[in-house]
Design a protein around this motif. Sequence first.
Motif, mmCIF file in Angstrom:
data_model
loop_
_atom_site.group_PDB
_atom_site.id
_atom_site.type_symbol
_atom_site.label_atom_id
_atom_site.label_comp_id
_atom_site.label_asym_id
_atom_site.label_seq_id
_atom_site.Cartn_x
_atom_site.Cartn_y
_atom_site.Cartn_z
ATOM 1 N N GLN A 68 0.844 -1.187 0.000
ATOM 2 C CA GLN A 68 0.000 0.000 0.000
ATOM 3 C C GLN A 68 0.885 1.246 0.000
ATOM 4 O OE1 GLN A 68 -2.835 0.103 3.146
ATOM 5 N NE2 GLN A 68 -3.746 2.046 2.510
ATOM 6 N N TYR A 69 0.486 2.235 -0.796
ATOM 7 C CA TYR A 69 1.305 3.421 -1.020
ATOM 8 C C TYR A 69 0.369 4.619 -1.052
ATOM 9 C CZ TYR A 69 5.089 6.118 -3.264
ATOM 10 O OH TYR A 69 6.062 7.040 -3.562
ATOM 11 N N ARG A 70 0.939 5.816 -0.897
ATOM 12 C CA ARG A 70 0.070 6.987 -0.882
ATOM 13 C C ARG A 70 -0.586 7.218 -2.237
ATOM 14 N NH1 ARG A 70 2.970 11.372 -2.989
ATOM 15 N NH2 ARG A 70 5.212 11.010 -3.234
ATOM 16 N N ARG A 71 0.039 6.764 -3.313
ATOM 17 C CA ARG A 71 -0.581 6.859 -4.633
ATOM 18 C C ARG A 71 -1.326 5.591 -5.019
ATOM 19 N NH1 ARG A 71 4.528 9.335 -8.079
ATOM 20 N NH2 ARG A 71 4.942 11.139 -6.738
ATOM 21 N N LEU A 72 -1.220 4.562 -4.214
ATOM 22 C CA LEU A 72 -1.819 3.269 -4.534
ATOM 23 C C LEU A 72 -2.701 2.834 -3.375
ATOM 24 C CD1 LEU A 72 -1.935 0.862 -6.504
ATOM 25 C CD2 LEU A 72 0.055 -0.082 -5.342
ATOM 26 N N GLN A 73 -4.009 2.789 -3.614
ATOM 27 C CA GLN A 73 -4.952 2.427 -2.567
ATOM 28 C C GLN A 73 -4.963 0.914 -2.351
ATOM 29 O OE1 GLN A 73 -6.393 4.748 -0.776
ATOM 30 N NE2 GLN A 73 -5.493 6.360 -2.036
ATOM 31 N N ALA A 74 -5.367 0.516 -1.149
ATOM 32 C CA ALA A 74 -5.348 -0.912 -0.800
ATOM 33 C C ALA A 74 -6.368 -1.701 -1.600
ATOM 34 C CB ALA A 74 -5.604 -1.079 0.698
ATOM 35 N N TYR A 75 -7.529 -1.079 -1.912
ATOM 36 C CA TYR A 75 -8.568 -1.840 -2.613
ATOM 37 C C TYR A 75 -8.124 -2.204 -4.036
ATOM 38 C CZ TYR A 75 -9.921 2.254 -5.397
ATOM 39 O OH TYR A 75 -9.943 3.300 -6.268
ATOM 40 N N VAL A 76 -7.230 -1.398 -4.650
ATOM 41 C CA VAL A 76 -6.726 -1.728 -5.984
ATOM 42 C C VAL A 76 -5.858 -2.990 -5.914
ATOM 43 C CG1 VAL A 76 -5.333 -0.913 -7.913
ATOM 44 C CG2 VAL A 76 -6.807 0.686 -6.684
ATOM 45 N N HIS B 23 -5.981 -5.363 -3.598
ATOM 46 C CA HIS B 23 -6.839 -6.508 -3.269
ATOM 47 C C HIS B 23 -7.621 -6.980 -4.495
ATOM 48 C CE1 HIS B 23 -6.793 -5.089 1.196
ATOM 49 N NE2 HIS B 23 -5.697 -5.708 0.850
ATOM 50 N N ASN B 24 -8.094 -6.039 -5.306
ATOM 51 C CA ASN B 24 -8.848 -6.419 -6.501
ATOM 52 C C ASN B 24 -7.950 -7.144 -7.498
ATOM 53 O OD1 ASN B 24 -11.136 -6.526 -8.161
ATOM 54 N ND2 ASN B 24 -10.539 -4.671 -9.239
ATOM 55 N N CYS B 25 -6.724 -6.653 -7.675
ATOM 56 C CA CYS B 25 -5.784 -7.331 -8.576
ATOM 57 C C CYS B 25 -5.450 -8.732 -8.063
ATOM 58 C CB CYS B 25 -4.512 -6.508 -8.724
ATOM 59 S SG CYS B 25 -4.737 -4.935 -9.570
ATOM 60 N N LYS B 26 -5.269 -8.871 -6.758
ATOM 61 C CA LYS B 26 -4.985 -10.187 -6.183
ATOM 62 C C LYS B 26 -6.151 -11.139 -6.380
ATOM 63 C CE LYS B 26 -2.580 -13.132 -3.783
ATOM 64 N NZ LYS B 26 -1.367 -13.736 -4.367
#
Length: 578
Positions: free
Chosen positions: A157-165, A167-170
């Motif tokens: 998780q990154y400030r430009r990358l949200q956690a839900y993105v 999780h959805n890719c996984k």
Amino acid sequence: HVVVVVRAAMGKRKKKGESGMATSYIPRNKALKKLQLSLPDFRRLCILKGIYPHEPKNLKKVNHGSTARRTFYYTKDIQFLAHEPLLEKFRDFKAFMRKVKRAFHKDQKHTVERLYENRPVYTVDHIVRERYPSFTDALRDIDDALCMLFLFSTLPQYRRLQAYVVHNCKRLTTEFMHYIIESRSLRKVFLSIKGIYYQAEVMGQTITWIIPYQFSTQMPSDVDFRVMLTFVEFYATLMGFINFRLYHSLNLKYPPQIEGLPPPPAAEALSSQIPEPDVVLGEELEDHTELLASLGQSLARVVTEDVEEAIEEEIPLDLSPEEQEAQQRAREEEAKLERLKRLFQDCKVFLSREVPREALTFVIRSLGGSVSWDPGAVQGASFPESDETITHQVMDRPSQKHRFLSRDYVQPQWVFDSVNVRRLLPVGDYAPGSALPPHLSPFVEEEEGDYVPPERERQRMEEQAMDTAEVSASVEEGSLRLELEDLRRGEGHSSRIVVGTVHEGLPMEEQKKEGQVERDHREKREEKRLAIMMMSRKRRRLYEQILKSRRKKAAEVKQLKRKRREHETLTSKKAKIS
């Protein structure tokens, strides 16, 4: 009056830059003004629609006589973008952001919350259907989508990358890997510096993708994540459609469910207002997600009525010898493919803690094997380490104190090399603590004149020996079948010709005299020299370039062979010293 008539007949004079190539291209700034979009929104729209800039053949004609570098697009592409429904959504979002900023600066918290609840939302489903009219087209273009989704599924998780993105890719990548396991579509594996390359055959289409290793990732600062996230947004929607179709082709339930377990809680139940059941359902859903991600469990199928399978009967056809030979080769390739699908069917593998569990589980289960691991590491273990029926244990440490005599201990490379050569390799070369043989790429096909490693030559010789043994076995089986038929009919086997009899060839022709051979070589060299002299200058230059590339290739092969000899010499010296 005559002058007026002549001018009317001539028509309007064409101005420079109003027709021809100059009107086929449009610069980016002009396209932004025409579409009334900002540069980030224009980039996002072009990525979603699959429109890219083009370099004009004549830059001066398009750029009004200037040679300055500019970004050009096709005018038809920009006209096509002007009718996109997403344009209205982008404009609505700009108006929404202005309202939010105004309310935020006025300290109107309730207004900001209300605006966020009613913010404009868009989907790209219609763009996926527009860009890929058929399912085969989507499968052909899935390589980049898989590489991008697997990359983002491993990022933190990154400030430009949200956690839900992430999780959805996984979730999407796990669903696709489960399909490969259930359909046994895996064909090749290669461990490279970048990651692990996989190749699968899905509905007649060859798909290749790469999965990065499970290491901690340092997020780069010079990468524009807005552009990459736009690709991820489109690829995630595309993979959702593809996974849905692939699962239904195998009669699997979608979203995937584990066989023998109750289905996961629905999304409506998770949004319940009751606090305690909400937590319980969230834990159940998390456990279900972890079990799916472990790749160790089979998926549930849709129960359907039993349908009698039609018995395929081979109709004898009048085929030419070439067609019969091609048909025989296709049957042999199909038989090899069926053996590959059952490569680990008789293997029961246990994975130690230090090996790459996900990659090994995916490969072994895709080819019919059963896998387990330490239940304390990850959920989904199917049998313990003390199981006496385990045939192989994969470990990556020099030694282990307690060993079972009923199983073989191998290093992880044994699994991947066995897949590439399509047979179970001897475990002696992959014993724990021993020096491993080279890991050869299955994606490289050596041509004539290329450097072929000794290990590759050895593999080819073994494959030829196995094919010869199979052919001889089939010939013996056919001859025995014919003899048995003769015995049943009482005809004996005197009237039968024994299949596979070796006939002695004709005696070889006498060798030519030495002078005649020399004379023939001299004539050939002279003919070649005369042919080169008769070439045009253009063809002669091309011929010289071909010869130059051949000499360069031969020098490279010679250097690689020299390096290999030096390496073998150094290795043998070290072995003698030790």
